[in-house]
Motif scaffolding. Structure first.
Motif, PDB file in Angstrom:
ATOM      1  N   UNK A 159      44.198  41.973  41.165  1.00 54.74           N
ATOM      2  CA  UNK A 159      43.148  41.016  41.541  1.00 54.74           C
ATOM      3  C   UNK A 159      41.800  41.725  41.476  1.00 54.74           C
ATOM      4  N   UNK A 160      41.447  42.177  40.279  1.00 54.15           N
ATOM      5  CA  UNK A 160      40.229  42.940  40.077  1.00 54.15           C
ATOM      6  C   UNK A 160      39.118  42.040  39.555  1.00 54.15           C
ATOM      7  N   UNK A 161      37.871  42.476  39.768  1.00 51.59           N
ATOM      8  CA  UNK A 161      36.725  41.712  39.319  1.00 51.59           C
ATOM      9  C   UNK A 161      35.877  42.502  38.344  1.00 51.59           C
ATOM     10  N   UNK A 189      36.055  37.261  32.003  1.00 49.67           N
ATOM     11  CA  UNK A 189      37.113  37.040  31.017  1.00 49.67           C
ATOM     12  C   UNK A 189      38.014  38.265  30.894  1.00 49.67           C
ATOM     13  N   UNK A 190      37.396  39.460  30.836  1.00 50.95           N
ATOM     14  CA  UNK A 190      38.204  40.675  30.761  1.00 50.95           C
ATOM     15  C   UNK A 190      39.018  40.871  32.036  1.00 50.95           C
ATOM     16  N   UNK A 191      38.417  40.583  33.173  1.00 48.91           N
ATOM     17  CA  UNK A 191      39.131  40.722  34.440  1.00 48.91           C
ATOM     18  C   UNK A 191      40.349  39.797  34.471  1.00 48.91           C
ATOM     19  N   UNK A 192      40.175  38.541  34.044  1.00 50.18           N
ATOM     20  CA  UNK A 192      41.285  37.585  34.055  1.00 50.18           C
ATOM     21  C   UNK A 192      42.405  38.043  33.125  1.00 50.18           C
ATOM     22  N   UNK A 193      42.035  38.565  31.953  1.00 52.83           N
ATOM     23  CA  UNK A 193      43.043  39.030  30.984  1.00 52.83           C
ATOM     24  C   UNK A 193      43.888  40.154  31.558  1.00 52.83           C
ATOM     25  N   UNK A 194      43.235  41.154  32.150  1.00 52.43           N
ATOM     26  CA  UNK A 194      43.984  42.301  32.657  1.00 52.43           C
ATOM     27  C   UNK A 194      44.682  41.992  33.975  1.00 52.43           C
ATOM     28  N   UNK A 195      44.117  41.116  34.800  1.00 55.82           N
ATOM     29  CA  UNK A 195      44.816  40.708  36.018  1.00 55.82           C
ATOM     30  C   UNK A 195      46.126  40.013  35.677  1.00 55.82           C
ATOM     31  N   UNK A 196      46.103  39.181  34.648  1.00 55.88           N
ATOM     32  CA  UNK A 196      47.327  38.491  34.229  1.00 55.88           C
ATOM     33  C   UNK A 196      48.355  39.484  33.699  1.00 55.88           C
ATOM     34  N   UNK A 197      47.870  40.515  33.015  1.00 58.26           N
ATOM     35  CA  UNK A 197      48.774  41.502  32.436  1.00 58.26           C
ATOM     36  C   UNK A 197      49.366  42.441  33.477  1.00 58.26           C
ATOM     37  N   UNK A 220      37.570  49.113  37.645  1.00 67.68           N
ATOM     38  CA  UNK A 220      38.484  49.738  36.697  1.00 67.68           C
ATOM     39  C   UNK A 220      39.908  49.245  36.942  1.00 67.68           C
ATOM     40  N   UNK A 221      40.692  49.136  35.878  1.00 66.95           N
ATOM     41  CA  UNK A 221      42.124  48.910  36.038  1.00 66.95           C
ATOM     42  C   UNK A 221      42.787  50.236  36.420  1.00 66.95           C
ATOM     43  N   UNK A 222      44.013  50.207  36.930  1.00 66.54           N
ATOM     44  CA  UNK A 222      44.720  51.467  37.204  1.00 66.54           C
ATOM     45  C   UNK A 222      44.995  52.232  35.911  1.00 66.54           C
ATOM     46  N   UNK A 223      45.153  53.551  36.051  1.00 62.56           N
ATOM     47  CA  UNK A 223      45.518  54.378  34.899  1.00 62.56           C
ATOM     48  C   UNK A 223      46.914  54.001  34.422  1.00 62.56           C
ATOM     49  N   UNK A 224      47.121  53.991  33.104  1.00 63.39           N
ATOM     50  CA  UNK A 224      48.429  53.672  32.528  1.00 63.39           C
ATOM     51  C   UNK A 224      48.645  54.508  31.279  1.00 63.39           C
TER      52      UNK A 224
END
Length: 296
Positions: free
Chosen positions: A114-116, A102-110, A120-124
Protein backbone atom coordinates in the motif's frame (compact mmCIF):
# COMPACT_ATOMS: atom_id res chain seq x y z
CA UNK A 1 33.16 -6.04 -17.12
CA UNK A 2 31.54 -9.25 -18.29
CA UNK A 3 30.88 -10.92 -21.64
CA UNK A 4 28.41 -13.37 -20.08
CA UNK A 5 26.44 -10.74 -18.15
CA UNK A 6 27.05 -7.37 -19.86
CA UNK A 7 25.99 -4.04 -18.37
CA UNK A 8 24.74 -1.09 -20.42
CA UNK A 9 24.33 2.24 -18.63
CA UNK A 10 22.76 5.46 -19.87
CA UNK A 11 23.71 8.42 -17.71
CA UNK A 12 22.51 12.01 -17.74
CA UNK A 13 20.71 14.50 -15.54
CA UNK A 14 16.93 14.71 -15.38
CA UNK A 15 15.46 16.36 -18.44
CA UNK A 16 18.62 15.75 -20.47
CA UNK A 17 17.02 13.31 -22.89
CA UNK A 18 17.90 9.92 -21.40
CA UNK A 19 14.34 8.78 -22.11
CA UNK A 20 15.05 9.12 -25.85
CA UNK A 21 17.98 6.72 -25.51
CA UNK A 22 15.86 4.39 -23.40
CA UNK A 23 13.24 4.21 -26.15
CA UNK A 24 15.93 3.48 -28.74
CA UNK A 25 17.21 0.60 -26.62
CA UNK A 26 13.66 -0.70 -26.08
CA UNK A 27 13.24 -0.91 -29.87
CA UNK A 28 16.58 -2.71 -30.22
CA UNK A 29 15.80 -5.17 -27.41
CA UNK A 30 12.39 -5.95 -28.91
CA UNK A 31 13.67 -6.51 -32.45
CA UNK A 32 16.64 -8.62 -31.36
CA UNK A 33 14.77 -10.62 -28.69
CA UNK A 34 16.98 -9.36 -25.85
CA UNK A 35 15.65 -9.69 -22.29
CA UNK A 36 17.10 -6.89 -20.12
CA UNK A 37 17.12 -6.43 -16.36
CA UNK A 38 16.03 -2.79 -16.19
CA UNK A 39 17.38 -0.64 -13.37
CA UNK A 40 16.10 2.88 -12.75
CA UNK A 41 18.62 5.27 -11.25
CA UNK A 42 16.01 6.90 -9.02
CA UNK A 43 15.68 3.62 -7.12
CA UNK A 44 19.16 4.13 -5.67
CA UNK A 45 18.38 7.46 -4.04
CA UNK A 46 18.93 7.37 -0.30
CA UNK A 47 15.72 9.18 0.66
CA UNK A 48 12.12 8.94 -0.48
CA UNK A 49 10.39 12.14 -1.59
CA UNK A 50 9.28 13.21 1.86
CA UNK A 51 12.49 12.33 3.68
CA UNK A 52 14.47 14.17 0.99
CA UNK A 53 12.56 17.38 1.65
CA UNK A 54 13.37 17.11 5.35
CA UNK A 55 17.02 16.28 4.65
CA UNK A 56 17.36 19.28 2.29
CA UNK A 57 15.84 21.57 4.91
CA UNK A 58 18.17 20.27 7.62
CA UNK A 59 21.20 20.63 5.35
CA UNK A 60 20.17 24.18 4.50
CA UNK A 61 20.10 25.07 8.20
CA UNK A 62 23.71 23.88 8.42
CA UNK A 63 24.64 25.95 5.37
CA UNK A 64 25.11 22.84 3.23
CA UNK A 65 23.78 21.90 -0.20
CA UNK A 66 22.09 18.52 -0.53
CA UNK A 67 20.93 17.32 -3.93
CA UNK A 68 20.06 14.15 -5.82
CA UNK A 69 23.31 14.58 -7.75
CA UNK A 70 25.69 13.94 -4.84
CA UNK A 71 26.77 10.97 -2.69
CA UNK A 72 25.03 12.15 0.49
CA UNK A 73 21.62 11.43 -1.02
CA UNK A 74 22.45 8.31 -3.04
CA UNK A 75 23.41 4.68 -2.43
CA UNK A 76 26.51 4.58 -4.63
CA UNK A 77 28.01 1.56 -2.85
CA UNK A 78 24.81 -0.43 -3.30
CA UNK A 79 24.74 0.48 -7.01
CA UNK A 80 28.36 -0.58 -7.40
CA UNK A 81 27.60 -3.86 -5.62
CA UNK A 82 24.67 -4.51 -7.94
CA UNK A 83 26.80 -3.96 -11.05
CA UNK A 84 29.55 -6.19 -9.64
CA UNK A 85 27.11 -8.94 -8.68
CA UNK A 86 25.34 -8.86 -12.02
CA UNK A 87 28.58 -8.88 -14.00
CA UNK A 88 29.81 -11.92 -12.08
CA UNK A 89 26.62 -13.95 -11.67
CA UNK A 90 23.74 -12.24 -13.49
CA UNK A 91 22.03 -11.61 -10.15
CA UNK A 92 21.39 -8.74 -7.76
CA UNK A 93 18.78 -6.72 -5.89
CA UNK A 94 16.61 -3.93 -7.28
CA UNK A 95 13.66 -1.82 -6.23
CA UNK A 96 11.44 0.85 -7.78
CA UNK A 97 10.89 4.51 -6.98
CA UNK A 98 7.20 5.33 -7.45
CA UNK A 99 6.90 8.54 -9.43
CA UNK A 100 3.13 8.67 -9.81
CA UNK A 101 -0.21 7.27 -8.67
CA UNK A 102 -0.24 5.01 -11.74
CA UNK A 103 3.14 3.49 -10.90
CA UNK A 104 2.11 3.05 -7.27
CA UNK A 105 -1.10 1.24 -8.28
CA UNK A 106 0.81 -1.06 -10.66
CA UNK A 107 3.37 -2.14 -8.08
CA UNK A 108 0.87 -2.33 -5.21
CA UNK A 109 -1.16 -4.79 -7.28
CA UNK A 110 1.97 -6.79 -8.05
CA UNK A 111 3.40 -6.82 -4.52
CA UNK A 112 0.30 -6.58 -2.32
CA UNK A 113 1.60 -3.37 -0.73
CA UNK A 114 0.00 0.00 0.00
CA UNK A 115 2.64 2.46 -1.16
CA UNK A 116 2.17 5.95 -2.56
CA UNK A 117 4.01 8.23 -4.99
CA UNK A 118 7.44 9.25 -3.76
CA UNK A 119 8.09 5.98 -1.93
CA UNK A 120 10.25 2.96 -2.73
CA UNK A 121 9.10 -0.62 -3.24
CA UNK A 122 10.87 -3.32 -1.18
CA UNK A 123 14.12 -4.74 -2.52
CA UNK A 124 13.63 -7.84 -4.70
CA UNK A 125 15.77 -10.19 -6.76
CA UNK A 126 16.46 -9.41 -10.39
CA UNK A 127 14.62 -12.00 -12.53
CA UNK A 128 16.78 -14.91 -13.60
CA UNK A 129 17.80 -15.58 -17.20
CA UNK A 130 18.19 -11.96 -18.31
CA UNK A 131 20.57 -11.20 -21.18
CA UNK A 132 22.01 -7.92 -19.90
CA UNK A 133 21.52 -5.21 -17.28
CA UNK A 134 20.22 -1.89 -18.56
CA UNK A 135 20.60 1.14 -16.25
CA UNK A 136 19.15 4.57 -16.94
CA UNK A 137 19.68 7.42 -14.50
CA UNK A 138 22.03 9.98 -13.03
CA UNK A 139 25.02 7.88 -12.01
CA UNK A 140 25.79 5.07 -14.44
CA UNK A 141 29.41 6.19 -14.66
CA UNK A 142 29.97 7.77 -11.26
CA UNK A 143 33.29 7.47 -9.43
CA UNK A 144 33.96 8.73 -5.89
CA UNK A 145 36.55 8.05 -3.22
CA UNK A 146 34.26 5.32 -1.82
CA UNK A 147 32.59 3.86 -4.92
CA UNK A 148 33.47 3.13 -8.54
CA UNK A 149 30.36 2.26 -10.51
CA UNK A 150 31.89 2.94 -13.94
CA UNK A 151 34.44 0.10 -13.73
CA UNK A 152 31.75 -2.56 -14.22
CA UNK A 153 29.97 -1.01 -17.22
CA UNK A 154 30.52 -2.57 -20.65
CA UNK A 155 28.80 0.19 -22.63
CA UNK A 156 28.43 3.64 -21.07
CA UNK A 157 26.23 6.16 -22.88
CA UNK A 158 26.08 9.84 -21.95
CA UNK A 159 23.20 12.16 -22.81
CA UNK A 160 23.80 15.83 -22.10
CA UNK A 161 22.51 18.98 -23.79
CA UNK A 162 24.62 22.12 -23.61
CA UNK A 163 24.00 23.48 -20.15
CA UNK A 164 21.73 26.41 -21.09
CA UNK A 165 19.51 24.06 -23.08
CA UNK A 166 19.45 21.63 -20.16
CA UNK A 167 18.28 24.40 -17.85
CA UNK A 168 15.57 25.49 -20.30
CA UNK A 169 14.28 21.91 -20.49
CA UNK A 170 14.29 21.55 -16.71
CA UNK A 171 12.51 24.87 -16.13
CA UNK A 172 9.76 24.05 -18.62
CA UNK A 173 9.34 20.45 -17.45
CA UNK A 174 9.24 21.20 -13.73
CA UNK A 175 6.80 24.05 -14.30
CA UNK A 176 4.46 22.13 -16.61
CA UNK A 177 4.58 18.68 -14.96
CA UNK A 178 5.19 19.54 -11.30
CA UNK A 179 3.81 23.05 -10.96
CA UNK A 180 7.02 24.55 -9.57
CA UNK A 181 7.55 28.28 -9.94
CA UNK A 182 10.44 29.60 -12.02
CA UNK A 183 12.05 30.97 -8.84
CA UNK A 184 11.89 27.61 -7.08
CA UNK A 185 13.38 25.83 -10.10
CA UNK A 186 16.27 28.29 -10.31
CA UNK A 187 16.91 27.81 -6.58
CA UNK A 188 17.10 24.05 -7.18
CA UNK A 189 19.54 24.51 -10.07
CA UNK A 190 21.80 26.65 -7.88
CA UNK A 191 21.61 24.22 -4.95
CA UNK A 192 22.56 21.33 -7.20
CA UNK A 193 25.43 23.06 -8.97
CA UNK A 194 28.34 21.90 -6.73
CA UNK A 195 27.23 18.27 -6.98
CA UNK A 196 26.57 18.65 -10.72
CA UNK A 197 30.14 19.84 -11.26
CA UNK A 198 31.71 17.19 -9.02
CA UNK A 199 29.62 14.08 -9.74
CA UNK A 200 27.60 14.49 -12.94
CA UNK A 201 29.92 16.30 -15.38
CA UNK A 202 32.98 14.01 -14.86
CA UNK A 203 30.96 11.01 -16.04
CA UNK A 204 30.89 12.37 -19.58
CA UNK A 205 34.66 11.97 -19.82
CA UNK A 206 34.19 8.24 -19.15
CA UNK A 207 31.37 7.54 -21.58
CA UNK A 208 31.99 5.30 -24.58
CA UNK A 209 29.51 7.33 -26.63
CA UNK A 210 28.24 10.79 -25.80
CA UNK A 211 25.15 12.43 -27.31
CA UNK A 212 25.17 16.20 -26.82
CA UNK A 213 22.31 18.29 -28.15
CA UNK A 214 23.29 21.78 -29.29
CA UNK A 215 20.60 24.32 -30.18
CA UNK A 216 20.85 26.58 -33.22
CA UNK A 217 18.73 29.33 -31.65
CA UNK A 218 19.64 31.86 -28.97
CA UNK A 219 19.63 30.27 -25.50
CA UNK A 220 21.96 32.80 -23.90
CA UNK A 221 19.43 33.57 -21.13
CA UNK A 222 17.75 30.25 -20.33
CA UNK A 223 15.70 31.78 -17.53
CA UNK A 224 13.51 33.84 -19.85
CA UNK A 225 13.17 31.36 -22.74
CA UNK A 226 9.51 30.88 -23.64
CA UNK A 227 9.98 27.62 -25.56
CA UNK A 228 12.26 24.61 -25.62
CA UNK A 229 14.17 24.60 -28.93
CA UNK A 230 12.68 21.92 -31.18
CA UNK A 231 14.71 19.02 -32.60
CA UNK A 232 14.78 20.83 -35.95
CA UNK A 233 16.38 23.80 -34.18
CA UNK A 234 19.33 21.76 -32.97
CA UNK A 235 22.15 19.41 -33.86
CA UNK A 236 23.38 16.40 -31.93
CA UNK A 237 27.13 15.96 -31.49
CA UNK A 238 27.96 12.26 -31.09
CA UNK A 239 31.42 11.66 -29.66
CA UNK A 240 33.03 8.20 -29.57
CA UNK A 241 35.78 7.85 -26.99
CA UNK A 242 37.41 4.94 -28.85
CA UNK A 243 35.77 4.23 -32.23
CA UNK A 244 37.80 1.02 -32.66
CA UNK A 245 36.34 -0.51 -29.48
CA UNK A 246 32.95 -0.99 -31.13
CA UNK A 247 34.12 -1.02 -34.78
CA UNK A 248 32.42 2.28 -35.63
CA UNK A 249 32.02 2.62 -39.41
CA UNK A 250 31.86 6.37 -40.01
CA UNK A 251 31.38 6.20 -43.81
CA UNK A 252 28.37 3.93 -43.25
CA UNK A 253 26.89 6.26 -40.64
CA UNK A 254 27.37 9.29 -42.90
CA UNK A 255 25.58 7.48 -45.72
CA UNK A 256 22.67 6.42 -43.49
CA UNK A 257 22.15 9.75 -41.71
CA UNK A 258 21.31 12.44 -44.25
CA UNK A 259 22.94 15.86 -43.65
CA UNK A 260 25.34 14.45 -41.06
CA UNK A 261 29.02 15.34 -41.05
CA UNK A 262 32.25 14.74 -39.14
CA UNK A 263 33.47 17.59 -36.93
CA UNK A 264 36.49 15.71 -35.53
CA UNK A 265 38.03 12.32 -36.18
CA UNK A 266 35.84 10.77 -33.45
CA UNK A 267 32.80 13.08 -33.58
CA UNK A 268 29.73 12.82 -35.79
CA UNK A 269 27.15 15.63 -36.03
CA UNK A 270 23.56 14.82 -37.03
CA UNK A 271 20.41 16.96 -37.33
CA UNK A 272 18.45 17.03 -34.08
CA UNK A 273 15.42 15.37 -35.61
CA UNK A 274 17.51 12.29 -36.44
CA UNK A 275 18.75 11.72 -32.89
CA UNK A 276 16.58 8.64 -32.27
CA UNK A 277 17.43 7.13 -35.66
CA UNK A 278 21.13 7.76 -35.12
CA UNK A 279 20.98 6.03 -31.75
CA UNK A 280 19.36 2.92 -33.20
CA UNK A 281 21.75 2.73 -36.17
CA UNK A 282 24.79 3.16 -33.91
CA UNK A 283 23.71 1.02 -30.97
CA UNK A 284 22.07 -1.96 -32.71
CA UNK A 285 25.32 -3.57 -33.95
CA UNK A 286 26.96 -2.96 -30.57
CA UNK A 287 24.19 -4.82 -28.73
CA UNK A 288 24.23 -7.59 -31.34
CA UNK A 289 28.00 -7.92 -30.89
CA UNK A 290 27.52 -8.18 -27.11
CA UNK A 291 24.87 -10.88 -27.51
CA UNK A 292 27.04 -12.79 -29.97
CA UNK A 293 29.97 -12.80 -27.53
CA UNK A 294 27.63 -13.80 -24.70
CA UNK A 295 26.26 -16.78 -26.65
CA UNK A 296 29.73 -17.94 -27.62
Amino acid sequence: MSKQHPIVAVTGSSGAGTSTVKRAFEHIFYRDGVTPAIIEGDSFHRYDRFAMREAVAEASKRGENLSHFGPASNLFNELENLFKSYGEHGTGKKRYYLHSEEEAAEHNARLGTNLGPGQFTPWEDIPSETDLLFYEGLHGGVVTDEANVAQYVDLLIGVVPIVNLEWIQKIHRDNAERGYSAEAIVDTILRRMPDYINYITPQFSRTDINFQRVSTVDTSNPFIARDIPSPDESFVVIRFRDPKKFHIDFPYLLSMLHDSFMSRRNSLVVPGGKMGLAMEIILTPIIEQMMGERNR
